[in-house]
Design an enzyme around this catalytic site. Sequence first.
Site, PDB file in Angstrom:
ATOM      1  N   ASP A 238     -61.212  21.158  18.620  1.00 42.48           N
ATOM      2  CA  ASP A 238     -62.592  21.175  19.141  1.00 42.48           C
ATOM      3  C   ASP A 238     -63.223  22.556  18.968  1.00 42.48           C
ATOM      4  O   ASP A 238     -64.380  22.675  18.545  1.00 42.48           O
ATOM      5  CB  ASP A 238     -62.605  20.833  20.640  1.00 42.48           C
ATOM      6  N   HIS A 261     -66.150  22.681  25.541  1.00 34.09           N
ATOM      7  CA  HIS A 261     -67.355  22.817  24.717  1.00 34.09           C
ATOM      8  C   HIS A 261     -68.361  23.820  25.276  1.00 34.09           C
ATOM      9  O   HIS A 261     -68.980  24.571  24.520  1.00 34.09           O
ATOM     10  CB  HIS A 261     -68.019  21.458  24.510  1.00 34.09           C
TER      11      HIS A 261
HETATM   12 ZN    ZN Z   1     -62.494  16.612  20.725  1.00 33.98          ZN
END
Ligand code: ZN
Length: 295
Positions: A238, A261
């Site tokens: 990610d 994130h």
């Molecule tokens: Zn992910």
Amino acid sequence: MFKRTVKKKVICEGYGLHTGEFSRVIIHPSSEPDGILFAKKIGNTLRYIPLNPDTVKSTMFATSIGNDQFTIFTVEHLLSALHGFGIDSAIIEIDGDEMPGGDGSASLFADAILDAGVMILPIKKDYITIKSEFIVEYNTGYIKYEPANTLSIDGIIDFAHPKILKQHFTYFNTPEHFYSELAKARTFGFLKDYNTMQSLGLAKGSSLENTIVLDENDVINPEGLRFQDEFVRHKILDLLGDLYTVGKPIKGHITAYKSGHALNHLFVRKFLALLEKDFVTEQEILQPSVAYTLG
Ligand code: ZN
């Protein structure tokens, strides 16, 4: 090193992890200096969104990019594959609102790029780096940057769950390491959070086919894990994707503790703020590490 694109166009399709809706994506070769461009047909006209931090719209559970005309949800796994394979230029045309989820890892996109092949462009690759280290903090996590001649990521997570606990993995950004060690690591979620996610309109397409699901004590997917430390590998996957929203490949050694994130995006913002200073006064950059905290 020279810039790279895909050799031919390639199609990926499937259901989105959050919307649960079907979408079809074409990755087109491109030698555009704009780098990665997202495209979608609005009416009869193809509209474009360039990949940069200003087009990042949301970082809640997934990374979305957009402008006032359209938004594309969950771009991070595709971006991770582009970053891992060193693809600098491509047009990502989507028919839908969310990237297809595949099996919850970056395999769908990694296999598509391998299928298309990689083409070297006669344009020098434009890496960016910062001369001093810095740290960005958010909640209980942090991301630390140290200058280096390549990109590597130390990922660390610490979950009070018997199947996760503390995990640490070191990733070196090469196509080979990406494909063998990172691309197949799947996203994960806790059964206890599932109802909350659904009430927020998220995880509508989530299932045991595309998510590692954990109950109080165990992984409930019958096939188990692909790597014993699959969780930390996915966190690095990610982050690698989110780092690509800088718009250019970064060189440096990154240590990411409990990243997500929102923290990844803060890091990108801070990196670019310092990069601008890098060109203004060297003195500021040579100062000791700068801590950056939200709120
Ligand atoms: Zn992910």
